[in-house]
Design a protein around this motif. Structure first.
Motif, PDB file in Angstrom:
ATOM      1  N   LEU A  60      37.168   4.295  22.611  1.00  0.00           N
ATOM      2  CA  LEU A  60      35.893   4.487  22.866  1.00  0.00           C
ATOM      3  C   LEU A  60      35.510   6.135  22.506  1.00  0.00           C
ATOM      4  N   VAL A  61      36.350   6.886  22.435  1.00  0.00           N
ATOM      5  CA  VAL A  61      36.303   8.297  22.233  1.00  0.00           C
ATOM      6  C   VAL A  61      36.296   8.145  20.412  1.00  0.00           C
ATOM      7  N   VAL A  62      37.191   7.399  19.796  1.00  0.00           N
ATOM      8  CA  VAL A  62      37.182   7.453  18.487  1.00  0.00           C
ATOM      9  C   VAL A  62      35.972   6.805  17.672  1.00  0.00           C
ATOM     10  N   GLN A  63      35.507   5.951  18.663  1.00  0.00           N
ATOM     11  CA  GLN A  63      34.211   5.221  18.062  1.00  0.00           C
ATOM     12  C   GLN A  63      32.859   6.109  18.136  1.00  0.00           C
ATOM     13  N   GLN A  64      32.900   6.889  19.193  1.00  0.00           N
ATOM     14  CA  GLN A  64      32.019   7.831  19.584  1.00  0.00           C
ATOM     15  C   GLN A  64      31.994   8.993  18.273  1.00  0.00           C
ATOM     16  N   VAL A  65      33.161   9.306  18.022  1.00  0.00           N
ATOM     17  CA  VAL A  65      33.416  10.600  17.169  1.00  0.00           C
ATOM     18  C   VAL A  65      33.184  10.109  15.819  1.00  0.00           C
ATOM     19  N   MET A  66      33.211   8.699  15.148  1.00  0.00           N
ATOM     20  CA  MET A  66      33.244   8.540  14.088  1.00  0.00           C
ATOM     21  C   MET A  66      31.669   8.520  13.333  1.00  0.00           C
ATOM     22  N   VAL A  67      30.722   8.507  14.288  1.00  0.00           N
ATOM     23  CA  VAL A  67      29.450   8.671  13.980  1.00  0.00           C
ATOM     24  C   VAL A  67      29.226  10.055  13.854  1.00  0.00           C
ATOM     25  N   GLN A 161      10.057   0.120  18.340  1.00  0.00           N
ATOM     26  CA  GLN A 161      10.686  -1.209  18.596  1.00  0.00           C
ATOM     27  C   GLN A 161      12.011  -1.260  18.186  1.00  0.00           C
ATOM     28  N   THR A 162      12.977  -1.615  19.037  1.00  0.00           N
ATOM     29  CA  THR A 162      14.277  -1.584  18.795  1.00  0.00           C
ATOM     30  C   THR A 162      14.798  -3.063  17.958  1.00  0.00           C
ATOM     31  N   ILE A 163      15.304  -2.858  16.768  1.00  0.00           N
ATOM     32  CA  ILE A 163      15.548  -4.133  15.964  1.00  0.00           C
ATOM     33  C   ILE A 163      16.923  -4.737  16.287  1.00  0.00           C
ATOM     34  N   THR A 164      16.832  -5.893  16.546  1.00  0.00           N
ATOM     35  CA  THR A 164      17.991  -6.945  16.848  1.00  0.00           C
ATOM     36  C   THR A 164      18.133  -7.744  15.810  1.00  0.00           C
ATOM     37  N   THR A 171      27.071  -5.005  10.910  1.00  0.00           N
ATOM     38  CA  THR A 171      27.720  -4.669  12.062  1.00  0.00           C
ATOM     39  C   THR A 171      29.152  -4.813  11.695  1.00  0.00           C
ATOM     40  N   ALA A 172      29.563  -5.112  10.445  1.00  0.00           N
ATOM     41  CA  ALA A 172      30.947  -5.488  10.272  1.00  0.00           C
ATOM     42  C   ALA A 172      32.126  -4.433  10.556  1.00  0.00           C
ATOM     43  N   LEU A 173      31.474  -3.189  10.286  1.00  0.00           N
ATOM     44  CA  LEU A 173      32.385  -1.790  10.506  1.00  0.00           C
ATOM     45  C   LEU A 173      32.476  -1.530  11.921  1.00  0.00           C
ATOM     46  N   GLY A 174      31.725  -2.174  12.727  1.00  0.00           N
ATOM     47  CA  GLY A 174      31.864  -2.124  14.204  1.00  0.00           C
ATOM     48  C   GLY A 174      33.229  -3.148  14.839  1.00  0.00           C
ATOM     49  N   GLN A 175      33.595  -4.132  13.973  1.00  0.00           N
ATOM     50  CA  GLN A 175      34.521  -4.758  14.373  1.00  0.00           C
ATOM     51  C   GLN A 175      35.846  -3.973  14.471  1.00  0.00           C
ATOM     52  N   THR A 176      36.708  -4.675  15.359  1.00  0.00           N
ATOM     53  CA  THR A 176      38.034  -3.884  15.465  1.00  0.00           C
ATOM     54  C   THR A 176      39.442  -4.676  15.218  1.00  0.00           C
ATOM     55  N   LEU A 250      26.478   3.808  12.703  1.00  0.00           N
ATOM     56  CA  LEU A 250      25.589   3.933  13.932  1.00  0.00           C
ATOM     57  C   LEU A 250      25.409   2.455  14.113  1.00  0.00           C
ATOM     58  N   VAL A 251      24.460   1.850  13.084  1.00  0.00           N
ATOM     59  CA  VAL A 251      24.228   0.458  13.254  1.00  0.00           C
ATOM     60  C   VAL A 251      25.394  -0.458  13.797  1.00  0.00           C
ATOM     61  N   SER A 252      26.473  -0.276  13.146  1.00  0.00           N
ATOM     62  CA  SER A 252      27.642  -1.131  13.271  1.00  0.00           C
ATOM     63  C   SER A 252      28.330  -0.919  14.767  1.00  0.00           C
ATOM     64  N   ARG A 253      28.246   0.218  15.240  1.00  0.00           N
ATOM     65  CA  ARG A 253      28.592   0.552  16.614  1.00  0.00           C
ATOM     66  C   ARG A 253      27.816   0.077  17.660  1.00  0.00           C
ATOM     67  N   THR A 254      26.526   0.166  17.423  1.00  0.00           N
ATOM     68  CA  THR A 254      25.359  -0.055  18.521  1.00  0.00           C
ATOM     69  C   THR A 254      24.881  -1.816  18.312  1.00  0.00           C
ATOM     70  N   GLY A 255      25.154  -2.253  16.969  1.00  0.00           N
ATOM     71  CA  GLY A 255      24.652  -3.642  16.758  1.00  0.00           C
ATOM     72  C   GLY A 255      23.267  -3.834  16.740  1.00  0.00           C
ATOM     73  N   VAL A 256      22.233  -2.616  16.731  1.00  0.00           N
ATOM     74  CA  VAL A 256      20.837  -2.820  16.727  1.00  0.00           C
ATOM     75  C   VAL A 256      20.440  -1.612  15.944  1.00  0.00           C
ATOM     76  N   GLY A 257      18.974  -1.496  15.482  1.00  0.00           N
ATOM     77  CA  GLY A 257      18.378  -0.584  14.926  1.00  0.00           C
ATOM     78  C   GLY A 257      17.602   0.160  16.045  1.00  0.00           C
ATOM     79  N   ASP A 258      17.949   1.236  16.568  1.00  0.00           N
ATOM     80  CA  ASP A 258      17.264   1.773  17.775  1.00  0.00           C
ATOM     81  C   ASP A 258      16.653   3.048  17.274  1.00  0.00           C
ATOM     82  N   PRO A 259      15.226   3.303  17.232  1.00  0.00           N
ATOM     83  CA  PRO A 259      14.505   4.288  16.727  1.00  0.00           C
ATOM     84  C   PRO A 259      15.086   5.677  17.642  1.00  0.00           C
ATOM     85  N   LYS A 260      15.585   5.545  18.656  1.00  0.00           N
ATOM     86  CA  LYS A 260      15.968   6.780  19.554  1.00  0.00           C
ATOM     87  C   LYS A 260      17.274   7.206  19.552  1.00  0.00           C
ATOM     88  N   ALA A 261      18.311   6.188  18.635  1.00  0.00           N
ATOM     89  CA  ALA A 261      19.687   6.680  18.549  1.00  0.00           C
ATOM     90  C   ALA A 261      19.829   7.611  17.478  1.00  0.00           C
TER      91      ALA A 261
END
Length: 338
Positions: A60-67, A161-164, A171-176, A250-261
């Motif tokens: 989790l720390v590494v995922q947060q740090v990558m962005v 609007q959040t884009i889903t 989202t491929a880079l969010g795979q582990t 950021l998109v790959s980590r969250t899986g959505v397009g969030d205007p607040k992220a």
């Protein structure tokens, strides 16, 4: 007359220079302090909570740090030239919305949408560089204005609007994949590769040496034949391109397009750069120090959260770290100038 014997004199004498630890070199190296602080922080939080060193928590720390780390990488290039970019978080957020919306609506194929999002971020970097280079506006003012522009465009284009339902390539880079007992994302590997490439470029190429020279003294750099205008413009554009890559992460980590992220990630990025030993006055610092700084920020936030410390106090402590890092940098510069 001295009454000490030869063995006593040998025992009291300092060890040869080659055998003595070079504490001065350790304390003056810009990365040594942050690295030591990272080790101490990890030890402290390990003693405070058994979950800190678990594979899931470290992942989790590494995922947060990558962005934030990727965002801080672009910020490092600009701060090395004695500039600053307050707009990086907002530009990244706009890039996420552009690529997510274009892909989700089917306006562009997924890979073309990714390229468009990264390209938009690069254009913001180019605009920042042009205003700083050609019109001679202060980087603080330029990027503050761009922050507001990117923030507004993000909310206008997304319609709040959040884009889903994003296609797989986004989202491929969010795979582990498993690494020992820890799951590592492909995005984390990309972040490490980017740091290694920039570390090599800054330390082993003429471009890197010119970048440091520009940060130390633009006038001297220009007199030595360096094309400072083109160099500065290129650095800002490259930083924007890196923000675009951070947007994809950021998109790959969250899986959505969030205007607040990511809107306030500019503060964490600047924090990582400063804590990592890069001088706000330009010309001094290494990108590996930025990586250590990003890890330190991530470890602090994660460790404090495990301890039940509220987010507002996490921000308070992070602010204190920034002031401490800048203070140490100021004292080291004064000492070096004597």
């Amino acid at each position: 007359m001295s009454t000490t014997t030869a063995p006593e004199r040998e025992a009291a004498a300092p060890p040869p220079a080659g055998l003595r630890p070079d504490w001065r070199a350790l304390t003056t190296h810009p990365t040594a302090g942050p690295l030591a602080a990272l080790v101490v922080a990890c030890l402290f939080f390990t003693l405070q909570n058994d979950q800190f060193l678990s594979g899931g928590n470290l992942s989790l720390v590494v995922q947060q740090v990558m962005v934030v780390g990727t965002l801080a990488l672009g910020q490092t290039l600009i701060i090395l030239t004695a500039g600053i970019d307050l707009s990086c978080g907002a530009v990244m957020a706009f890039g996420t919305i552009v690529m997510a919306k274009l892909a989700a609506d089917g306006t562009l194929p997924p890979y073309a949408a990714i390229a468009a999002g990264i390209g938009v971020c690069a254009l913001f970097g180019l605009a920042n560089g042009a205003l700083v280079t050609y019109i001679k506006l202060p980087p603080f003012i330029v990027t503050l204005g761009m922050l507001n522009i990117a923030f507004a465009l993000t909310h206008i284009y997304s319609a709040e609007q959040t884009i889903t339902d994003l296609p797989g390539p986004l989202t491929a880079l969010g795979q582990t994949f498993p690494l020992g007992r820890t799951d590592i994302t492909y995005g984390s590997v990309l972040t490490i590769v980017l740091f290694l490439v920039l570390a090599y470029a800054l330390s082993q190429t003429a471009w890197g040496k010119h970048t440091y020279a520009l940060g130390n003294s633009p006038d001297v750099a220009r007199l030595t034949g360096i094309r400072t205008t083109r160099l500065r413009l290129g650095i800002y554009t490259l930083a924007g391109l890196i923000y675009g890559i951070a947007a994809l992460l950021l998109v790959s980590r969250t899986g959505v397009g969030d205007p607040k992220a990511g809107q306030t990630d500019n503060l964490d990025a600047i924090t990582a750069v400063v804590i990592g030993g890069t001088s706000l006055f330009g010309g001094r610092g290494v990108v590996i120090g930025t990586l250590v700084g990003a890890l330190l920020v991530g470890v602090f936030r994660n460790g404090l959260q495990l301890m039940g410390v509220g987010s507002i106090y996490q921000t308070l402590i992070t602010g204190g770290l920034v002031i401490l890092a800048v203070t140490v940098d100021q004292f080291s510069r004064r000492k070096a100038s004597r």
